[in-house]
Design a protein around this motif. Sequence first.
Motif, PDB file in Angstrom:
ATOM      1  N   PHE A  19       0.806  -1.229   0.000  1.00  0.00           N
ATOM      2  CA  PHE A  19       0.000   0.000   0.000  1.00  0.00           C
ATOM      3  C   PHE A  19       0.837   1.275   0.000  1.00  0.00           C
ATOM      4  CE2 PHE A  19       0.797  -1.011   4.421  1.00  0.00           C
ATOM      5  CZ  PHE A  19       1.051   0.217   5.003  1.00  0.00           C
ATOM      6  N   ALA A  20       2.093   1.197   0.392  1.00  0.00           N
ATOM      7  CA  ALA A  20       2.918   2.399   0.478  1.00  0.00           C
ATOM      8  C   ALA A  20       3.715   2.689  -0.784  1.00  0.00           C
ATOM      9  CB  ALA A  20       3.884   2.290   1.659  1.00  0.00           C
ATOM     10  N   THR A  21       3.765   1.723  -1.718  1.00  0.00           N
ATOM     11  CA  THR A  21       4.627   1.888  -2.904  1.00  0.00           C
ATOM     12  C   THR A  21       3.994   1.462  -4.215  1.00  0.00           C
ATOM     13  OG1 THR A  21       5.555  -0.339  -2.627  1.00  0.00           O
ATOM     14  CG2 THR A  21       6.723   1.492  -1.535  1.00  0.00           C
ATOM     15  N   GLY A  28      11.292  -0.659   9.329  1.00  0.00           N
ATOM     16  CA  GLY A  28      11.495   0.553   8.549  1.00  0.00           C
ATOM     17  C   GLY A  28      10.374   1.568   8.704  1.00  0.00           C
ATOM     18  N   ASP A  29      10.431   2.604   7.831  1.00  0.00           N
ATOM     19  CA  ASP A  29       9.527   3.746   7.948  1.00  0.00           C
ATOM     20  C   ASP A  29       8.052   3.357   7.945  1.00  0.00           C
ATOM     21  OD1 ASP A  29      11.727   5.373   7.984  1.00  0.00           O
ATOM     22  OD2 ASP A  29      11.588   5.953   5.864  1.00  0.00           O
ATOM     23  N   VAL A  30       7.662   2.489   7.016  1.00  0.00           N
ATOM     24  CA  VAL A  30       6.237   2.150   6.885  1.00  0.00           C
ATOM     25  C   VAL A  30       5.777   1.352   8.100  1.00  0.00           C
ATOM     26  CG1 VAL A  30       4.499   0.997   5.482  1.00  0.00           C
ATOM     27  CG2 VAL A  30       6.378   2.226   4.372  1.00  0.00           C
ATOM     28  N   HIS A  31       6.590   0.404   8.516  1.00  0.00           N
ATOM     29  CA  HIS A  31       6.216  -0.367   9.703  1.00  0.00           C
ATOM     30  C   HIS A  31       6.112   0.536  10.926  1.00  0.00           C
ATOM     31  CE1 HIS A  31       7.211  -2.985  13.259  1.00  0.00           C
ATOM     32  NE2 HIS A  31       6.081  -3.498  12.813  1.00  0.00           N
ATOM     33  N   ARG A  32       7.051   1.452  11.097  1.00  0.00           N
ATOM     34  CA  ARG A  32       6.992   2.378  12.240  1.00  0.00           C
ATOM     35  C   ARG A  32       5.731   3.230  12.176  1.00  0.00           C
ATOM     36  NH1 ARG A  32      12.616   2.928  11.308  1.00  0.00           N
ATOM     37  NH2 ARG A  32      12.280   4.906  10.199  1.00  0.00           N
ATOM     38  N   TRP A  33       5.362   3.654  10.966  1.00  0.00           N
ATOM     39  CA  TRP A  33       4.136   4.425  10.783  1.00  0.00           C
ATOM     40  C   TRP A  33       2.919   3.605  11.206  1.00  0.00           C
ATOM     41  CZ3 TRP A  33      -0.273   3.590   7.945  1.00  0.00           C
ATOM     42  CH2 TRP A  33      -1.129   4.689   7.760  1.00  0.00           C
ATOM     43  N   SER A  92       0.402  -5.074   3.380  1.00  0.00           N
ATOM     44  CA  SER A  92       1.718  -5.624   3.066  1.00  0.00           C
ATOM     45  C   SER A  92       2.710  -4.555   2.626  1.00  0.00           C
ATOM     46  CB  SER A  92       1.622  -6.741   2.020  1.00  0.00           C
ATOM     47  OG  SER A  92       1.861  -6.297   0.713  1.00  0.00           O
ATOM     48  N   VAL A  93       4.002  -4.858   2.866  1.00  0.00           N
ATOM     49  CA  VAL A  93       5.114  -3.943   2.620  1.00  0.00           C
ATOM     50  C   VAL A  93       6.260  -4.743   2.026  1.00  0.00           C
ATOM     51  CG1 VAL A  93       6.725  -2.319   3.709  1.00  0.00           C
ATOM     52  CG2 VAL A  93       4.418  -2.595   4.649  1.00  0.00           C
TER      53      VAL A  93
END
Length: 252
Positions: A41-43, A58-63, A78-79
Amino acid sequence: MEIALLQTDIAWGDKKVNLEQVEQLMNQHLGAQLYVLPEMFATGFMVGEGVAVEPVGGDVHRWMVQKATQKGCAIAGSVAVEENGRLYNRFYFVTPDGATWHYDKRHLFTYAGEDKRYTKGEDRVVVRYGGLRFLLQVCYDLRFPVFSRNRGDYDVAIYVANWPTARLFAWQTLLRARAIENQCFVLGVNRVGNDPANAYSGGTVALDPQGQTLAECRANEVDVARATLSLEALEQLRRSFPVMRDGDVFIL
């Protein structure tokens, strides 16, 4: 349990824009105990050169952890993750206390070359949250019913995806089949818009254990579908129509 399915238009490779879009939709639809987002969903579904991956934590997981704790909800999606030199299409399920479960996509989409960049997962993952048990699955996994066969170990199957319009009929049909054959709720979350390879028209839906629609997003629009999942209703159906007890015994 009150759930919300977010059907987004994913900006190619732009984490900032995508996370802002998700947060805006969450703020417009407050109060859900679980928010489910599409695959990568982030990319967007990146499998070629220049894949936008992040390390573990990383950034997305921390978000995801930050928003889950702030809003007192679970967030799932998913990432693309790199761990020990290998890439994984990793489905994160983050709970309100910040705890994280993950499932690495088992069935990689060879048609698009996903298997050339990513490493397949081996483990089946079921998460307990809010009194329900959630089976985590990603996109192409939907075509392989043996791996997702209900062994009496889950109540809800979640499929997050970037499933193109050209094969949308298969998405819609197989989601209903998984719900009916496994006597479970099914949450199918897809995207809209375009990426360099495909067009997407959505098809995000929540299904009951008989394959009937509880809620769905509008086609070709950024949208949110909300539904209530009742464990009591599910257990009553399983008692009155005991399909699972008549199934075949097998070992995977």
